[in-house]
Design an enzyme around this catalytic site. Structure first.
Site, short mmCIF file in Angstrom:
data_model
loop_
_atom_site.label_atom_id
_atom_site.label_comp_id
_atom_site.label_asym_id
_atom_site.label_seq_id
_atom_site.Cartn_x
_atom_site.Cartn_y
_atom_site.Cartn_z
N HIS A 280 -7.82 -1.02 -2.07
CA HIS A 280 -8.75 -0.04 -2.62
C HIS A 280 -9.42 0.81 -1.56
O HIS A 280 -9.91 1.90 -1.87
CB HIS A 280 -9.84 -0.77 -3.44
N CYS A 281 -9.45 0.38 -0.31
CA CYS A 281 -10.27 1.08 0.69
C CYS A 281 -9.48 1.99 1.63
O CYS A 281 -9.75 3.18 1.72
CB CYS A 281 -11.06 0.06 1.51
N ILE A 282 -8.54 1.44 2.35
CA ILE A 282 -7.92 2.19 3.45
C ILE A 282 -7.17 3.44 2.97
O ILE A 282 -7.25 4.49 3.62
CB ILE A 282 -7.01 1.28 4.29
#
Length: 450
Positions: A280-282
């Site tokens: 979900h982040c990078i």
């Protein structure tokens, strides 16, 4: 509001905590506060999640059902879909998704919708903390106005104000699902407040849960820290992905280069190439900053170039597979049967969010390939925003027959719970994007790195 009284109640563990969003961030956070002796109510719009938790079942693989059962046994946890109960809690921790839209722009609908829901039940004395990854300014420019413009209360006829009637802070999640070394409680927590009282109160709360809190000037700074952490990773992964392409053209093994380079005790940190970014982040956070930077008329060329390189990796992998099929088996991709080995975005988890495997499946399908997959952690592909067409496809068993029945095996995720020697023995062609075959000492003419 009397922040001293709130902090005293936190110290006595009398505050009732509400966690909105019971996914990979919210559920571990709720579990942690229950373990620390706080009463916690978990809120989610998905009744299947709340029903499962209240029945003692876990839907996240690295959170065992015995952990959920222990939360219930303590008598301090319940999961609900009734957001009116927000009025009964003292601290509200927001852990909702912040995805990208179709044109790679921030989709703030979950954060905005959650803030609007809180505003309907906001009361004096509330402490509200946003944990979702987002662009610098979200807490101050988006969440705060929604809360302050919400329904008026008797205590503040003209509306509730941050810092006067309620406290607002930002503390970015730093979850790393499946990490055997670092879990929620052992990772320091950055905290920024909308004012000094909010910072003090939020730190007092999180100090009960994590090994250390790291105070920063304001919410914008805390939001920027989260983006910086993940942009650092995205840019360095893009660098080694580009080196992979360059060195392959030169006949050099990039994994051997990195493994030798990391022997240097200073000035080098190893990052490894792969089939694309996931989680979900990078893959998402860098685009939040590039979007916000346009508002202040600043170009983010370095970050955007990294994004271009990383998003091109699935295309590179598919092209390597096509070339290997043609060169080694004399056949085209159209009509070939390909088994994707591993669909989770990282090893040893059941998290498929933003997995490059889904993009690779899409590209292979466009070229006419027949697709199957095996993932020891994913029984069936859930419905996703970007690839709903794959929802419901089930993982095949991994055995000699299933391997012999396909034209190629494409290793997307290097789960430990896979018999790679079996794969090497029975697969006609193995495309390895993770270098896992070499790491486990397996070689052969049927193995190709990509």
């Amino acid at each position: 509001m009397d922040v001293t009284q709130l902090i005293a109640r936190i110290q006595r563990k009398e505050v009732h905590i509400g966690v909105i969003g019971l996914g990979y961030v919210g559920l571990p956070l709720a579990r942690l506060f229950v373990d620390r002796g706080f009463r916690v109510t978990g809120f989610d719009v998905d009744p299947s999640k709340t029903d499962a938790l209240n029945a003692g079942r876990s839907y996240i693989k690295h959170i065992p059902e015995k952990a959920v059962a222990a939360m219930l046994a303590e008598g301090r946890f319940q999961a609900v879909t009734d957001f009116a109960l927000l009025a009964e809690v003292d601290a509200i921790l927001i852990c909702v998704p912040t995805p990208l839209g179709r044109h790679r722009e921030p989709d703030m609908s979950y954060v905005a919708g959650t803030a609007e829901t809180i505003a309907r039940h906001l009361r004096p004395g509330h402490l509200i903390v946003l944990e979702s990854s987002t662009w610098p300014g979200t807490t101050e420019e988006l969440v705060k106005p929604i809360l302050e413009d919400g329904p008026a209360s008797q205590a503040a006829p003209d509306g509730l104000l941050s810092g006067r009637d309620f406290l607002l802070a930002y503390s970015p999640e730093r979850e790393d699902p499946g990490n055997p070394v670092h879990e929620t409680s052992t990772i320091p927590k950055v905290v920024g407040g909308d004012g000094a009282d909010a910072l003090v109160a939020a730190r007092a709360l999180y100090d009960h849960a994590v090994v250390a809190t790291v105070p920063v000037t304001d919410t914008r700074t805390a939001e920027a820290i989260k983006l910086t952490e993940n942009i650092f990773r995205a840019v360095n992964i893009a660098l080694v992905n580009e080196l992979k392409v360059v060195y392959e053209a030169m006949g050099i093994d990039v994994w051997e280069v990195i493994d030798a380079a990391k022997s240097k005790p200073f000035g080098f940190m190893p990052f490894y190439p792969g089939p694309g970014l996931g989680g979900h982040c990078i893959p998402i956070d860098p685009f939040y900053l590039t979007w916000k930077a346009r508002e202040v008329e600043v170009a983010t060329r370095f970050i955007e170039l990294a994004g271009e390189i990383n998003t091109a990796m699935p295309h590179f992998v598919v092209q390597r597979l096509a070339e290997a099929l043609n060169r080694r088996q004399g056949r085209a991709m159209n009509g070939a049967t390909v088994m994707l080995l591993g669909l989770a975005y990282k090893k040893n988890v059941d998290d498929i969010r933003e997995s490059p495997g889904l993009r690779i499946m899409e590209l292979l399908a466009q070229r006419g390939a027949e697709l199957v997959f095996h993932d020891p952690h994913i029984e069936a592909i859930p419905r996703t925003r970007e690839h709903p067409e794959f929802a419901g496809r089930r993982s095949l068993p991994l055995d000699g027959d299933s391997l012999a029945a396909v034209d190629a095996v494409l290793i997307v995720t290097d789960h430990d719970a896979v018999d790679y020697a079996l794969v090497a023995r029975h697969a006609a062609l193995v495309i390895d994007t993770r270098n896992v075959m070499a790491r486990t000492g397996l070689t052969g003419s049927n193995i190709v790195k990509a």
